[in-house]
Motif scaffolding. Structure first.
Motif, PDB file in Angstrom:
ATOM      1  N   HIS A 105      43.258  55.533   4.043  1.00 14.92           N
ATOM      2  CA  HIS A 105      44.140  56.623   4.448  1.00 14.92           C
ATOM      3  C   HIS A 105      45.464  56.037   4.935  1.00 14.92           C
ATOM      4  O   HIS A 105      45.549  54.872   5.326  1.00 14.92           O
ATOM      5  N   VAL A 106      46.500  56.850   4.894  1.00 13.19           N
ATOM      6  CA  VAL A 106      47.777  56.431   5.471  1.00 13.19           C
ATOM      7  C   VAL A 106      47.848  56.955   6.898  1.00 13.19           C
ATOM      8  O   VAL A 106      47.149  57.898   7.275  1.00 13.19           O
ATOM      9  N   ASP A 107      48.678  56.320   7.682  1.00 11.88           N
ATOM     10  CA  ASP A 107      48.828  56.744   9.078  1.00 11.88           C
ATOM     11  C   ASP A 107      49.398  58.155   9.152  1.00 11.88           C
ATOM     12  O   ASP A 107      50.207  58.566   8.307  1.00 11.88           O
ATOM     13  N   LYS A 108      48.992  58.871  10.176  1.00 15.45           N
ATOM     14  CA  LYS A 108      49.490  60.220  10.370  1.00 15.45           C
ATOM     15  C   LYS A 108      50.949  60.174  10.796  1.00 15.45           C
ATOM     16  O   LYS A 108      51.373  59.280  11.533  1.00 15.45           O
ATOM     17  N   ALA A 109      51.733  61.130  10.311  1.00 15.43           N
ATOM     18  CA  ALA A 109      53.157  61.171  10.644  1.00 15.43           C
ATOM     19  C   ALA A 109      53.332  61.363  12.148  1.00 15.43           C
ATOM     20  O   ALA A 109      52.684  62.202  12.769  1.00 15.43           O
ATOM     21  N   SER A 110      54.215  60.552  12.745  1.00 15.70           N
ATOM     22  CA  SER A 110      54.454  60.646  14.191  1.00 15.70           C
ATOM     23  C   SER A 110      55.750  61.379  14.505  1.00 15.70           C
ATOM     24  O   SER A 110      56.095  61.598  15.657  1.00 15.70           O
ATOM     25  N   GLY A 111      56.487  61.736  13.495  1.00 10.50           N
ATOM     26  CA  GLY A 111      57.752  62.443  13.696  1.00 10.50           C
ATOM     27  C   GLY A 111      58.264  62.909  12.359  1.00 10.50           C
ATOM     28  O   GLY A 111      57.615  62.740  11.327  1.00 10.50           O
ATOM     29  N   PRO A 112      59.432  63.514  12.324  1.00 10.72           N
ATOM     30  CA  PRO A 112      59.981  63.975  11.037  1.00 10.72           C
ATOM     31  C   PRO A 112      60.281  62.806  10.108  1.00 10.72           C
ATOM     32  O   PRO A 112      60.537  61.691  10.543  1.00 10.72           O
ATOM     33  N   ALA A 113      60.221  63.082   8.814  1.00 11.83           N
ATOM     34  CA  ALA A 113      60.518  62.049   7.823  1.00 11.83           C
ATOM     35  C   ALA A 113      61.975  61.623   7.924  1.00 11.83           C
ATOM     36  O   ALA A 113      62.871  62.444   8.144  1.00 11.83           O
ATOM     37  N   VAL A 114      62.214  60.326   7.779  1.00 14.02           N
ATOM     38  CA  VAL A 114      63.564  59.769   7.886  1.00 14.02           C
ATOM     39  C   VAL A 114      64.050  59.355   6.500  1.00 14.02           C
ATOM     40  O   VAL A 114      63.397  58.565   5.809  1.00 14.02           O
ATOM     41  N   ALA A 115      65.176  59.908   6.095  1.00 11.50           N
ATOM     42  CA  ALA A 115      65.738  59.587   4.782  1.00 11.50           C
ATOM     43  C   ALA A 115      66.417  58.223   4.813  1.00 11.50           C
ATOM     44  O   ALA A 115      67.040  57.842   5.819  1.00 11.50           O
ATOM     45  N   GLU A 116      66.296  57.486   3.721  1.00 13.91           N
ATOM     46  CA  GLU A 116      66.972  56.194   3.602  1.00 13.91           C
ATOM     47  C   GLU A 116      68.475  56.382   3.402  1.00 13.91           C
ATOM     48  O   GLU A 116      69.281  55.593   3.881  1.00 13.91           O
ATOM     49  N   LYS A 117      68.829  57.426   2.669  1.00 13.52           N
ATOM     50  CA  LYS A 117      70.232  57.711   2.372  1.00 13.52           C
ATOM     51  C   LYS A 117      70.312  59.116   1.803  1.00 13.52           C
ATOM     52  O   LYS A 117      69.291  59.743   1.534  1.00 13.52           O
ATOM     53  N   ARG A 118      71.520  59.581   1.608  1.00 15.34           N
ATOM     54  CA  ARG A 118      71.732  60.868   0.959  1.00 15.34           C
ATOM     55  C   ARG A 118      72.686  60.652  -0.215  1.00 15.34           C
ATOM     56  O   ARG A 118      73.647  59.886  -0.100  1.00 15.34           O
ATOM     57  N   ILE A 119      72.382  61.294  -1.315  1.00  8.61           N
ATOM     58  CA  ILE A 119      73.197  61.110  -2.520  1.00  8.61           C
ATOM     59  C   ILE A 119      73.462  62.463  -3.166  1.00  8.61           C
ATOM     60  O   ILE A 119      72.711  63.413  -2.956  1.00  8.61           O
ATOM     61  N   PRO A 120      74.518  62.578  -3.985  1.00 11.82           N
ATOM     62  CA  PRO A 120      74.685  63.798  -4.774  1.00 11.82           C
ATOM     63  C   PRO A 120      73.737  63.756  -5.981  1.00 11.82           C
ATOM     64  O   PRO A 120      73.691  62.763  -6.703  1.00 11.82           O
ATOM     65  N   CYS A 121      72.965  64.802  -6.165  1.00 10.63           N
ATOM     66  CA  CYS A 121      72.037  64.874  -7.300  1.00 10.63           C
ATOM     67  C   CYS A 121      72.223  66.234  -7.964  1.00 10.63           C
ATOM     68  O   CYS A 121      72.358  67.253  -7.286  1.00 10.63           O
TER      69      CYS A 121
END
Length: 1299
Positions: free
Chosen positions: A653-669
């Motif tokens: 299993h993966v560890d349970k999320a401890s907070g909101p997901a953090v983006a590495e970056k933001r790009i125009p898509c």
């Protein structure tokens, strides 16, 4: 590498050795899971990728050095499970073992001819894959099926087959000659044999004797068809035996070289390989015929075991998008198998998972043709690959995703360019798209539309690619009566994550599931798979109480074999399960279903092994919508699948999320509604419970996942991604032409016609429609003009629109809501009477006239007339050919007019010497099925109108037709330019004769500036007294066929094709006869001559055989009809194919074993007739010789052509030889029969058919310079396409196009 019980607690390796990458899943002794991806070929760094992966993981996990060049110690390895493309690649590239075919005398070319159908009906240069064998040995031996009605007095020995059926040994194996012939083969260095003898599937004695002799002589691989797959039909069984002989040595060589990299050659290590059916097998039992889908099968097991939930029972669609193609499959609690599939031109009879390959992958090339966005089927492959790979490749789907911001070069492996260390090339991709966008905008501006941006063009290609992939998914589910929207989309493979949300939304699905090992799911599937041993034997018993004892004893014997084999591999009894199948069909049909009894336990009135009848009836009802009453069910085969449960599982299993997901970056898509600021996440940094709202991009080590706007991704406790797909924002579409929408509507309209066909096939009852697929379904605009037609049966092309438009003129305001029209008359657009067309006008609220039409045309086996089958060779009036309908209301106000249509079908019986229909119930059932198919079309178009509005749908019906018109205009301009350069004129002329001397003359005047043409048949001869008169609709179908064949690429085949063309046909001529003229020969013979005349005018190719060679025999108790192949015409750059159907027909021929089982004849020979193709720089194809020995008195009818006038050569090429019909009487007399005749035969008489050859092209003197070959030599096949079509959908397509 003997099978051993595994060493528990050691390293476990599951490996998928693909064509480009080798994927590895491994569990270490401490429970740690390792995932690895290597290049499959990297000779500078390692000799074998799977071995290298094992070495690296063991070295890294133990900390002990394992030198790459030393044999690897496997004492810590528990098991190795592998899937490999070795067999598939050898088949595709024709790099298998040198093989000889050993076959019954008289059938040396049987596997070359195959079922005589060509794979691409519009390809004048018929491309067929190369045979797997290079030499043929004909065995003097013969078995015949015993028949109670046989009146042939012939010495024989009585035998009993494995099914209990009686056979007759007419000739024992001539061992002396066999040894002599085999010695010649051996002297050429060939050591592998495929042995294929008539009726060996139920009486293997002769094959076993041949096999023993061959092995004694030193042949190292001898594949007997009776052992490889003991199923009826010598052609697919022969292909399967050839594949086994051709591929098994390759597999053994690979396994041997793999084992040499380990200490002790892996003798004490459990090594298993994945088979095509989704089961593992010990390495010593892994054979070529079961290895074709070895790699892809792992992916199906992978998603089946990880995505399907027994609790919800929600079925799953597997979506594996790779570089050159996409694999689509389905799982609903059990694996869906097919038992006969064609891969790389070779038909394999063996259980295989139903994996359907679509020509749309990351490497699919992008084109803008005649105002339409086109994706594939051509692929850039891995070399040169897309533009962004820095190897000078073309624009592809991968490039489109890069331009849109959906692929991020910094997260993609830096393995490109000459130094193989560069990132994806965004700049060059943008430049290439800019150039393509200029081409698109030239067209859009000319249509009064605004210019498009680079991103809009790239997005357009993505949308078209998505629709291309949606069509087979709809077909796969709806073909078997399932609702597409009620599935989960399981996405895996490198490219699928970028398209999954959009595809799910288009299909109405609400969930996409992407496993954490999606990038290596085939490898992980092998870790989850079970070991399988299968046993099967032919049966031929009626499923009733009297035969239950025999069926049960056969099942018991096969179950015991499976259990014994699995116990020998170390499985205890509690881990062994068996599943029993019977291959059941209704008597008199060919539609057999492999039926298990899961959920159908035994009853007091069933077999001990389950209630097979109840299971069969439920499955039949689900797939076909009905069951047949008062018809017994036959068991053709008994099959037992033994399963040794051995699945590994990764429960980490993966560890349970401890907070909101953090983006590495933001790009125009870029998405459908423009560019969006889009966060980018790394999957490895996300925890269980994280919810990510779209738009977003999630990047894993091996794939990129696009979460579209209005969708939400959630990370599960196992680290998988579950995406809930929202409905999205509906894009506004107006009635003005939009090139992207044009392509999408083209797919949607074709999909409607295809789904109508599926309903017709499912609900029909006759062999012709349900099994031979001899039908077409079509959609028409408000003017009656054809919009979409499926499948593309040449003689139906364009013909149905003549029928629809006739009804509009004839009935006018009498057409009302709830009416359905039946028509088959030549004056009303009919081709010949057995082709019944059912037309439904569709009304819309507030509209006084129909807003569109749907129609289905099906070939009915009999509708009355002077001969059974309604195909008389000597008819002189249409009323002798069966029931006639011009504008008959089959349904009035929603009520099926059974009494009236029955009376009309029986009407021919009032004519002296004639009969009403001989298959009334089949006629009525199939007509109801055609009405049901039309209703399906109405529902689907109504849904389209709800989505887009009536004006928009009607507008795009017109736009699709206009697009086809543009394509044909472009082609006519190009032809006119070339013709003018060569001849100084844009006028073309051509003429040819029918065997009775009737003239067909054509003058073509092309307007080079406008791209229009006049096809003038004014000099054509008068209507004839016989039946070779061709209705106008047949000539139009031939013209559309020729235009499409000369265009050279896919275009919508609709009314627009004929808009730039004016056709002049004089009334009362051979091509537009009077109302009562006989026409049956016009449809099957004159149609071929019309094509010859058109192609001759354009000098596109020399004449093909110009005939369908219609052969009928029967009496009051039986009837048989077939058409027979001949030679194809050569062209400017190709040799004509031998022994193949051409132009207006593509019907398959009945397998020799089926023919002899069902009818009182023996097929004495069926092979090519060398030297009958015309010589030249490019030689015409050879015709065939086919001989029937009659076993009882029968009436024989022949309806043939090209017995007087030879198929022409072009530009100095020689004519092909004419055909010949010979009757060889039992007293020795040989009589030449005319082209069209009917005679009575006696037991012992032989009918010998010699079909025409094709004409040559170019003078013989230039043969060497142009790569010509000697006459009579079978031509080497061109390279295969860059993707492999396979699966049940491909088999269905082949079946439709050979109707």
């Amino acid at each position: 590498m003997a099978a051993k019980e595994s060493k528990s607690g050691g390293f476990q390796f599951a490996i998928d050795r693909g064509g480009t990458f080798t994927d590895v899943w491994s569990r270490c002794p401490n429970g740690k899971v390792r995932v690895l991806k290597l290049l499959s070929e990297d000779p500078l760094n390692y000799p074998d990728a799977p071995r290298e992966a094992i070495r690296r993981i063991i070295q890294e996990e133990t900390g002990k050095a394992r030198p790459a060049k030393e044999p690897l110690d496997t004492s810590q390895v528990e098991w190795i499970r592998m899937g490999t493309t070795v067999a598939t690649n050898a088949l595709l590239e024709r790099k298998g073992e040198r093989t000889a075919l050993v076959i019954t005398q008289g059938f040396r070319d049987l596997l070359y001819i195959g079922n005589q159908a060509r794979p691409n009906i519009f390809d004048l240069a018929i491309k067929m894959p190369e045979e797997l064998y290079e030499e043929v040995v004909e065995v003097e031996e013969r078995l015949a099926v015993h028949r109670d009605d046989c009146q042939l007095a012939r010495p024989h020995k009585d035998l009993t087959g494995t099914t209990g059926e009686k056979l007759e040994e007419w000739q024992r194996v001539n061992e002396e000659k066999l040894r002599s012939d085999l010695q010649k083969v051996m002297s050429q260095g060939i050591r592998s044999l495929a042995v294929v003898l008539m009726h060996a599937y139920i009486c293997p004695d002769h094959e076993q004797r041949v096999g023993q002799i061959a092995r004694d002589m030193g042949f190292t691989q001898v594949s007997l068809s009776s052992e490889v797959m003991p199923m009826v039909r010598i052609v697919p069984r022969g292909y399967t035996a050839c594949a086994d002989a051709y591929l098994t040595p390759c597999i053994k060589n690979y396994v041997s070289s793999f084992a040499m990299g380990f200490q002790g050659d892996l003798k004490d290590t459990q090594v298993q390989f994945m088979r095509s059916d989704g089961g593992l097998t010990p390495v010593h039992a892994f054979s070529g015929s079961h290895a074709i889908l070895s790699g892809p099968a792992g992916g199906v097991v992978g998603y089946a075991m990880t995505t399907y939930s027994k609790d919800t029972g929600k079925p799953v669609i597997g979506f594996d998008m790779g570089g050159t193609s996409t694999d689509v499959s389905r799982y609903a609690g059990s694996y869906e198998h097919v038992f006969e599939t064609t891969t790389a031109g070779v038909t394999i009879q063996a259980p295989q998972l139903d994996i359907n390959t679509v020509a749309a992958g990351g490497g699919s090339m992008l084109f803008f043709r005649s105002g339409m966005f086109v994706v594939g089927p051509e692929s850039a492959g891995a070399h040169p690959g897309p533009v962004c790979y820095r190897k000078g490749g073309p624009l592809t789907i991968t490039d489109a995703n890069l331009v849109l911001g959906r692929l991020l070069p910094e997260y993609f492996p830096h393995i490109f360019g000459k130094t193989e260390d560069q990132p994806l090339d965004s700049e060059e991709t943008h430049r290439a798209f800019t150039k393509l966008t200029e081409q698109v905008n030239t067209f859009t501006v000319s249509q009064g539309r605004e210019k498009m941006s680079v991103e809009e063009v790239a997005m357009g290609f993505i949308r078209v690619a998505n629709e291309t992939m949606c069509r087979p998914i709809r077909a796969l589910t709806q073909a078997k009566g399932h609702d597409t929207s009620r599935h989960v989309l399981a996405c895996f493979g490198g490219a699928g994550g970028q398209h999954a949300c959009a595809i799910a939304r288009s299909l109405g699905m609400t969930q996409v599931f992407i496993h954490r090992y999606a990038g290596i799911l085939s490898a992980y599937g092998m870790a989850l798979a079970d070991v399988v041993h299968e046993a099967q034997e032919p049966c031929a018993l009626v499923y009733n109480a009297g035969d239950f004892g025999e069926i049960d004893s056969r099942v018991d014997r096969l179950k015991a074999e499976c259990v014994t084999k699995l116990k020998q591999q170390g499985f205890p009894s509690e881990r062994i399960e068996t599943q029993v199948f019977l291959h059941l069909r209704y008597h008199g049909t060919d539609c057999a279903l492999m039926v298990p009894t899961e959920n159908f336990p035994a009853t007091s009135t069933s077999s001990r092994h389950g209630d097979f009848m109840a299971a069969f009836l439920e499955r039949y009802k689900t797939e076909f919508g009905f069951t047949l009453q008062d018809r017994h069910v036959t068991a053709d085969d008994v099959r037992v699948r033994g399963v040794g449960r051995s699945a590994a599982c990764d429960d980490s299993h993966v560890d349970k999320a401890s907070g909101p997901a953090v983006a590495e970056k933001r790009i125009p898509c870029y998405f459908d509604d423009g560019s969006k600021d889009t966060p980018v996440y790394l999957l490895g940094k996300l925890g269980a419970g994280h919810r990510i709202e779209g738009p977003a991009i999630i990047i894993d080590n091996n794939s990129t996942i696009v979460v579209e706007p209005f969708s939400t991704a959630e990370i599960t406790h196992s680290g998988d991604i579950s995406i809930t797909v929202g409905s999205g924002k509906v894009k506004d579409v107006d009635t003005q032409l939009d090139a992207i929408q044009l392509s999408i509507f083209s797919h949607r309209f074709m999909s409607i016609a295809e789904q109508m066909g599926r309903v017709l096939q499912r609900t029909s009852i006759s062999t012709n429609i349900k099994e031979r697929l001899d039908f077409s379904c079509a959609l028409f605009g408000p003017d009656g003009g054809l919009v979409a037609n499926a499948p593309h049966i040449p003689v139906h092309l364009g013909a149905m629109q003549e029928t629809v438009q006739y009804q509009m003129r004839s009935l006018g305001d009498e057409l009302r809501d709830g009416d359905v029209i039946l028509s088959n008359h030549p004056l009303a657009g009919g081709s010949h009477l057995p082709d019944l067309t059912v037309i439904t006008p569709v009304f819309y609220v507030g509209m006084p006239r129909p807003v569109f039409y749907v129609a289905s045309r099906g070939h009915h086996a009999d509708i009355g007339g002077i001969t059974p089958g309604s195909m008389p060779p000597h008819s002189t009036s249409i009323h002798q050919e069966g029931a006639v309908f011009k504008s008959f209301k089959l349904v009035k106000g929603g009520v099926f007019q059974e009494e009236a249509v029955t009376a009309a079908l029986m009407e021919p019986g009032k004519i002296e010497g004639s009969s009403g229909t001989r298959n009334l119930q089949d006629n009525l059932s199939d007509l109801r099925a055609q009405v049901a198919a039309n209703q399906k079309g109405i529902r689907l178009v109504s849904e389209l109108m709800e989505e887009y509005s009536l004006p928009v749908v009607q507008a795009y019906m017109s736009h699709i037709q206009e697009n086809a018109e543009v394509a044909v205009r472009d082609m006519l301009k190009e032809i006119a330019r070339k013709t003018r350069l060569v001849t100084g004129s844009t006028t073309l002329t051509s003429t040819d004769q029918m065997d009775d001397g009737s003239n067909i003359s054509l003058t073509v005047n092309i307007n080079e500036k406008e791209g229009t043409a006049v096809f003038d048949f004014s000099e054509t001869g008068y209507e004839v007294h016989g039946n070779c008169n061709a209705p106008r609709a047949v000539t139009l179908s031939g013209l559309i066929y020729c235009l499409r064949s000369m265009v050279g690429h896919d275009i919508p085949l609709n009314q627009g094709c004929l808009n730039p063309v004016k056709v002049i046909i004089p009334q009362g001529s051979l091509l537009q006869p009077s109302e009562h003229a006989a026409v049956v020969g016009g449809n099957v013979l004159t149609s071929q001559r019309v094509v010859d005349v058109i192609l001759r005018a354009f000098e596109a190719s020399a004449a093909s055989q110009g005939c369908m060679n219609n052969i009928t025999f029967g009496d009051k108790t039986l009837g048989y009809y077939e058409t027979v192949a001949g030679g194809a015409g050569a062209g400017p750059s190709w040799h004509g194919r031998s022994g193949v159907h051409t132009h207006m027909t593509n019907t398959r021929i009945t397998d020799p074993e089926i023919l002899e089982r069902r009818y009182p004849v023996v097929l004495q020979c069926f092979h090519l007739n060398p030297g009958t193709g015309g010589g030249g720089a490019f030689t015409g194809g050879d015709g065939v010789i086919r001989e029937f020995l009659f076993r009882k008195p029968l009436t024989l009818s022949v309806l043939t052509e090209r017995r007087v006038f030879a198929p022409y050569g072009l530009q100095g090429g020689e004519d092909g030889q004419r055909g010949c019909n010979l009757m060889i009487y039992k007293d020795g007399r040989i009589i030449r029969l005319p082209s069209k005749t009917s005679i009575n035969t006696s037991p012992g008489d032989v009918f010998r058919l010699e079909t025409p050859g094709g004409g040559g092209f170019g003078g013989p003197d230039s043969a060497a310079a142009n790569g010509g070959e000697k006459r009579g030599v079978k031509r080497k096949a061109p390279p295969l396409q860059t993707y492999v079509q396979r699966g049940s959908l491909y088999q269905y397509q082949l079946g439709q196009e050979s109707a």
